[in-house]
Design a protein around this motif. Sequence first.
Motif, short mmCIF file in Angstrom:
data_model
loop_
_atom_site.label_atom_id
_atom_site.label_comp_id
_atom_site.label_asym_id
_atom_site.label_seq_id
_atom_site.Cartn_x
_atom_site.Cartn_y
_atom_site.Cartn_z
N ASP A 352 -1.65 -4.06 9.74
CA ASP A 352 -0.86 -3.08 10.48
C ASP A 352 0.16 -2.41 9.56
N ALA A 353 0.79 -3.21 8.69
CA ALA A 353 1.75 -2.65 7.74
C ALA A 353 1.06 -1.68 6.79
N ILE A 359 3.96 -1.03 3.51
CA ILE A 359 4.02 -1.58 2.15
C ILE A 359 5.01 -0.72 1.36
N THR A 360 6.03 -1.34 0.80
CA THR A 360 7.03 -0.62 0.02
C THR A 360 6.82 -0.92 -1.47
N ARG A 382 5.50 -4.33 -2.57
CA ARG A 382 6.30 -5.31 -1.86
C ARG A 382 6.00 -5.22 -0.35
N TRP A 383 6.11 -6.36 0.35
CA TRP A 383 5.89 -6.37 1.81
C TRP A 383 6.91 -7.28 2.47
N THR A 384 7.60 -6.74 3.45
CA THR A 384 8.53 -7.52 4.28
C THR A 384 8.01 -7.49 5.71
N ARG A 385 7.81 -8.67 6.27
CA ARG A 385 7.27 -8.74 7.64
C ARG A 385 8.29 -8.24 8.65
N THR A 386 7.81 -8.04 9.87
CA THR A 386 8.69 -7.53 10.92
C THR A 386 9.81 -8.52 11.24
N ASN A 387 9.59 -9.80 10.94
CA ASN A 387 10.63 -10.80 11.19
C ASN A 387 11.60 -10.94 10.01
N GLY A 388 11.46 -10.07 9.01
CA GLY A 388 12.36 -10.09 7.86
C GLY A 388 11.88 -10.93 6.70
N GLU A 389 10.77 -11.63 6.87
CA GLU A 389 10.25 -12.49 5.79
C GLU A 389 9.69 -11.62 4.67
N ARG A 390 10.14 -11.87 3.44
CA ARG A 390 9.61 -11.18 2.27
C ARG A 390 8.41 -11.95 1.74
N VAL A 409 -3.67 -0.02 -1.15
CA VAL A 409 -2.44 -0.41 -1.84
C VAL A 409 -2.29 0.39 -3.13
N ASP A 410 -3.39 0.51 -3.88
CA ASP A 410 -3.34 1.22 -5.16
C ASP A 410 -3.02 2.70 -4.98
N PHE A 411 -3.63 3.33 -3.98
CA PHE A 411 -3.37 4.75 -3.75
C PHE A 411 -1.92 4.97 -3.31
N ALA A 412 -1.40 4.04 -2.51
CA ALA A 412 0.01 4.14 -2.11
C ALA A 412 0.92 3.98 -3.33
N ALA A 413 0.53 3.11 -4.27
CA ALA A 413 1.30 2.91 -5.50
C ALA A 413 1.27 4.18 -6.35
N VAL A 414 0.11 4.84 -6.42
CA VAL A 414 0.00 6.09 -7.17
C VAL A 414 0.93 7.14 -6.57
N ARG A 415 0.93 7.22 -5.25
CA ARG A 415 1.77 8.21 -4.57
C ARG A 415 3.25 7.94 -4.83
N ALA A 416 3.66 6.68 -4.74
CA ALA A 416 5.06 6.32 -4.97
C ALA A 416 5.46 6.59 -6.42
#
Length: 614
Positions: A352-353, A359-360, A382-390, A409-416
């Motif tokens: 879902d994230a 994914i940040t 990096r990923w932090t769950r909805t409950n705050g867990e890293r 994940v890779d395409f999101a990294a390219v964009r960032a």
Amino acid sequence: MITFALLRTKITAARRAQIALEEIEKALDDVAADEAIFRAVAQHANDGLLYQDMEARIIWANSSYCRTMGYDLEEIVGRKPQEFCFPPQQKPSRKQIEAFRFDPNDDTFKTFHRHPNIRKNGERFWHEFSQAVVEPRPGEQRVVLVSRDVTQQVQRESELEDAKTFLTHAADHDALTGLLNRAAFLRRADEVLGRPSARDRQMGLICIDLDHFKAINDSNGHAVGDQILIHVAEAMKAAGSGDAINCRMGGDEFVMAIPGIADFDTLQVLADNLLERIRTPIDVYETTLTCNASIGLALGEGAPITAEDLIRSADFALYEAKVPGAPSIARYDADLHERQVHENAMMEEFVDALDNDGITFQHQPILDGRTGKIRSFETLARWTRTNGERVPPDRFLPFAARINRMTDVDFAAVRATASLVADLRARGHKILGAFNTSSEALAHPDFLTRLEEEARIANLSPDHMIAEVLETTFFGADTTDSVAAARINQLREKGYTVYLDDFGVGYAGLAHLGQLNVSGVKLDRSLIANVTSERSARIITTSILRLCHTLGVGTLAEGIETREQAEFLLKHGCYRLQGFGIARPMSRAALIDFVEQGAEITILSEHDRFAQSA
């Protein structure tokens, strides 16, 4: 009239004879000049030249050969090289030397030879030579030997061979403990679990995690922590059976797989023995320490299962063993199986994230050691769950791999990465951005199109971006024919920079570096960690750097934690440095501030760093 005609004929013939004589004299002069040239070339050639009769007696040698051997020409003429060129242990007997004759039909005249030789002063060196039979006159045979001192070349080859051996071993083994690493363990365990017979697939698995290991490291230093890890590895070797498969998974986590175990009671006996050995006090640097551990047990009872599945089950048991008040050894049973359902729910949350930009990314600066300025940065997911867990990347990226979403994940990294590079350039900072590229992304048919589109949107040219490809992408002998290698060629042709990441821990390494069209390599932190404390680490690292320089391949070192490591790498020509000693990964805004401030970066010495952590 007849007399006049005869006289005219004689004059004409004389003139022709004179012309012919002049031509002959000129030809002789030319031959003499050619011979002088040949003699000068032979005398002053860099390679040694030796002229011998068929009994191997020396007729003539040039200056280079004499210098190499340390003799004057007068000292060796009439002698056979075997009399003075070989070290004592390899010198032929007098009778063998006297009996030696060249055989023109021998295959030795078709190849190069390399032998250890000895100079007049006793110095040993490596001598490479070739031989040819010549006929200076009809029916007369002589041997011409062309030679050179290749000692430095042999030494370099030896260093590279040592490096190759080291990297081959390092590809399968943990550098500190000598146990198998994760990749090698999974291969070995899957070989057992993939056997045809259900009985032969039976396997017991013991997962070990040290208790409060970080506290031991923090209070006693990493050197003491390393000794604890070695102690655990020795305990595993002593407690396990001969066919046990032992592995250090990473950090303070270990795994032992024992083929043939079909019940928990037998596995429990082994685990009890192992835990007792781990708990045995050890003396480390005048300090006596006791180490405790938590253990999770799982069984592969013959049903089709993978090593990853079995490890996942044992991991759940390990979590149970770590609950305060619980026994130190726990089994993966039905109750724990229910808890595994929670893991699946976690993976659903990850999906879902992934689908909703959850994914940040953080960015770790890379220093140019020559200027003291930030040269580029690496983008890290990096990923932090909805409950705050890293959730650390090594936990959630396997989720992505399992559901074939690594490309997202890779395409999101390219964009960032492209967006941050563009922002920095708009602020006047010419800093490059690096993104990690999985083998799945390289194989994706739209990879290049997506990459070029992100660069176009950010108004960047290809040379503003760096793709980092894991070295382990290139397992196998068909490196240059793989999809990944072909994609790298396409990236390079379009102007992108491509670095081989984690260099030194996979198969590609020295064996395929010359075949891959990469811009550079990123030396893995496992090679850098001991570069200032271990001679072997220094030799391996400098050999790799020298090889990269020879091939015209750039270098970048990750895992820099101390000034001493940085200074060593700079001294040996590796100027791009990355690691916690320079800067930790940071947010986009923090990186922009970091660059904007332009503050001088100070890398702490090992002593200062240790003092801070004490």
